[in-house]
Design a protein around this motif. Structure first.
Motif, PDB file in Angstrom:
ATOM      1  N   LYS A   7      -8.843  11.712   5.699  1.00 41.61           N
ATOM      2  CA  LYS A   7      -7.391  11.801   5.769  1.00 41.61           C
ATOM      3  C   LYS A   7      -6.843  10.789   6.780  1.00 41.61           C
ATOM      4  O   LYS A   7      -5.863  10.095   6.502  1.00 41.61           O
ATOM      5  CB  LYS A   7      -6.989  13.227   6.157  1.00 41.61           C
ATOM      6  CG  LYS A   7      -5.519  13.479   6.107  1.00 41.61           C
ATOM      7  CD  LYS A   7      -5.216  14.941   6.349  1.00 41.61           C
ATOM      8  CE  LYS A   7      -3.719  15.132   6.278  1.00 41.61           C
ATOM      9  NZ  LYS A   7      -3.336  16.514   6.313  1.00 41.61           N
ATOM     10  N   SER A   8      -7.481  10.678   7.935  1.00 43.41           N
ATOM     11  CA  SER A   8      -7.053   9.709   8.946  1.00 43.41           C
ATOM     12  C   SER A   8      -7.255   8.286   8.462  1.00 43.41           C
ATOM     13  O   SER A   8      -6.411   7.416   8.677  1.00 43.41           O
ATOM     14  CB  SER A   8      -7.834   9.912  10.241  1.00 43.41           C
ATOM     15  OG  SER A   8      -7.600  11.186  10.754  1.00 43.41           O
ATOM     16  N   TYR A   9      -8.376   8.042   7.811  1.00 45.25           N
ATOM     17  CA  TYR A   9      -8.673   6.707   7.289  1.00 45.25           C
ATOM     18  C   TYR A   9      -7.618   6.286   6.270  1.00 45.25           C
ATOM     19  O   TYR A   9      -7.142   5.157   6.290  1.00 45.25           O
ATOM     20  CB  TYR A   9     -10.061   6.688   6.655  1.00 45.25           C
ATOM     21  CG  TYR A   9     -10.391   5.395   5.953  1.00 45.25           C
ATOM     22  CD1 TYR A   9     -10.737   4.263   6.670  1.00 45.25           C
ATOM     23  CD2 TYR A   9     -10.334   5.310   4.562  1.00 45.25           C
ATOM     24  CE1 TYR A   9     -11.029   3.071   6.034  1.00 45.25           C
ATOM     25  CE2 TYR A   9     -10.617   4.130   3.916  1.00 45.25           C
ATOM     26  CZ  TYR A   9     -10.969   3.013   4.655  1.00 45.25           C
ATOM     27  OH  TYR A   9     -11.252   1.842   4.011  1.00 45.25           O
ATOM     28  N   ASN A  10      -7.247   7.190   5.382  1.00 48.42           N
ATOM     29  CA  ASN A  10      -6.243   6.867   4.366  1.00 48.42           C
ATOM     30  C   ASN A  10      -4.885   6.570   4.980  1.00 48.42           C
ATOM     31  O   ASN A  10      -4.139   5.750   4.457  1.00 48.42           O
ATOM     32  CB  ASN A  10      -6.130   7.994   3.343  1.00 48.42           C
ATOM     33  CG  ASN A  10      -7.309   8.027   2.401  1.00 48.42           C
ATOM     34  OD1 ASN A  10      -8.006   7.031   2.228  1.00 48.42           O
ATOM     35  ND2 ASN A  10      -7.559   9.175   1.810  1.00 48.42           N
ATOM     36  N   LYS A  11      -4.549   7.231   6.096  1.00 49.28           N
ATOM     37  CA  LYS A  11      -3.289   6.934   6.765  1.00 49.28           C
ATOM     38  C   LYS A  11      -3.313   5.554   7.403  1.00 49.28           C
ATOM     39  O   LYS A  11      -2.310   4.854   7.434  1.00 49.28           O
ATOM     40  CB  LYS A  11      -2.992   7.975   7.839  1.00 49.28           C
ATOM     41  CG  LYS A  11      -2.415   9.246   7.307  1.00 49.28           C
ATOM     42  CD  LYS A  11      -2.033  10.170   8.438  1.00 49.28           C
ATOM     43  CE  LYS A  11      -1.432  11.450   7.907  1.00 49.28           C
ATOM     44  NZ  LYS A  11      -1.064  12.366   8.986  1.00 49.28           N
ATOM     45  N   LEU A  12      -4.485   5.174   7.942  1.00 45.79           N
ATOM     46  CA  LEU A  12      -4.599   3.878   8.614  1.00 45.79           C
ATOM     47  C   LEU A  12      -4.719   2.712   7.648  1.00 45.79           C
ATOM     48  O   LEU A  12      -4.360   1.586   7.984  1.00 45.79           O
ATOM     49  CB  LEU A  12      -5.809   3.879   9.548  1.00 45.79           C
ATOM     50  CG  LEU A  12      -5.716   4.805  10.749  1.00 45.79           C
ATOM     51  CD1 LEU A  12      -7.030   4.800  11.516  1.00 45.79           C
ATOM     52  CD2 LEU A  12      -4.570   4.414  11.658  1.00 45.79           C
ATOM     53  N   LYS A  13      -5.246   3.017   6.470  1.00 50.22           N
ATOM     54  CA  LYS A  13      -5.462   1.959   5.488  1.00 50.22           C
ATOM     55  C   LYS A  13      -4.121   1.424   5.023  1.00 50.22           C
ATOM     56  O   LYS A  13      -3.255   2.166   4.595  1.00 50.22           O
ATOM     57  CB  LYS A  13      -6.259   2.506   4.299  1.00 50.22           C
ATOM     58  CG  LYS A  13      -6.664   1.449   3.302  1.00 50.22           C
ATOM     59  CD  LYS A  13      -7.595   2.018   2.256  1.00 50.22           C
ATOM     60  CE  LYS A  13      -6.867   2.995   1.373  1.00 50.22           C
ATOM     61  NZ  LYS A  13      -7.622   3.404   0.209  1.00 50.22           N
ATOM     62  N   LYS A  14      -3.963   0.140   5.138  1.00 47.12           N
ATOM     63  CA  LYS A  14      -2.701  -0.467   4.712  1.00 47.12           C
ATOM     64  C   LYS A  14      -2.731  -0.673   3.211  1.00 47.12           C
ATOM     65  O   LYS A  14      -3.670  -1.233   2.668  1.00 47.12           O
ATOM     66  CB  LYS A  14      -2.498  -1.809   5.416  1.00 47.12           C
ATOM     67  CG  LYS A  14      -2.295  -1.689   6.892  1.00 47.12           C
ATOM     68  CD  LYS A  14      -2.083  -3.047   7.516  1.00 47.12           C
ATOM     69  CE  LYS A  14      -1.900  -2.905   9.011  1.00 47.12           C
ATOM     70  NZ  LYS A  14      -1.740  -4.194   9.670  1.00 47.12           N
ATOM     71  N   GLU A  15      -1.685  -0.216   2.591  1.00 49.10           N
ATOM     72  CA  GLU A  15      -1.564  -0.442   1.156  1.00 49.10           C
ATOM     73  C   GLU A  15      -0.854  -1.768   0.941  1.00 49.10           C
ATOM     74  O   GLU A  15       0.075  -2.120   1.665  1.00 49.10           O
ATOM     75  CB  GLU A  15      -0.787   0.693   0.509  1.00 49.10           C
ATOM     76  CG  GLU A  15      -1.522   2.013   0.568  1.00 49.10           C
ATOM     77  CD  GLU A  15      -0.774   3.106  -0.162  1.00 49.10           C
ATOM     78  OE1 GLU A  15       0.025   2.793  -1.063  1.00 49.10           O
ATOM     79  OE2 GLU A  15      -0.979   4.268   0.182  1.00 49.10           O
TER      80      GLU A  15
END
Length: 142
Positions: free
Chosen positions: A102-110
């Motif tokens: 969940k944290s990784y997905n928030k940090l990942k820039k789309e």
């Protein structure tokens, strides 16, 4: 074909996957130790000095003082305490991995695709976003 295979192995995905497996195994060991050595002893103390790792049901009809005695005799058993410890370890590991992803997905820039063109409302042709007049039809209400 060997060159393609070498390139496949050297690419980041395979190396990242290998590192992930190694890290995952080490992390699982850490969580198992946390459950066995930190979480379960206080729970056992609260429940009347129960050592969960020693909870088992002997299937051969004999009585054994400890799990070590049972295993030394080679008797079959249902090892409830070990199952409880492993279940708690699994739940904690699953929760930690959920939080990590969940944290990784928030940090990942789309990748945001910014359109450099727009469609003329009159002739439906694509024109630059900054255009004030359509170059195809002359429409000024673009």
């Amino acid at each position: 074909m060997l060159k393609e295979f070498r390139d496949f192995l050297i690419k980041g995905n395979v190396v990242d996957m290998a590192v992930g497996f190694i890290f995952g195994a080490a992390f699982a060991t850490l969580i198992k130790s946390l459950v066995t050595n930190v979480i379960m002893p206080p729970i056992g103390l609260l429940l009347g000095r129960v050592d969960f790792s020693q909870l088992f049901i002997s299937l051969d009809g004999n009585s054994y003082a400890t799990l070590a005695d049972l295993e030394k005799a080679g008797a079959p058993a249902i090892k409830l305490g070990l199952f409880v410890n492993d279940t708690i370890s699994f739940v904690i590991l699953g929760f930690v991995m959920f939080m990590f992803i969940k944290s990784y997905n928030k940090l990942k820039k789309e990748d945001v695709v910014v359109s450099k063109t727009k469609v003329c409302s009159e002739c439906a042709m694509e024109i630059p976003v900054a255009a004030k007049k359509c170059g195809h039809c002359g429409n000024t209400a673009v």
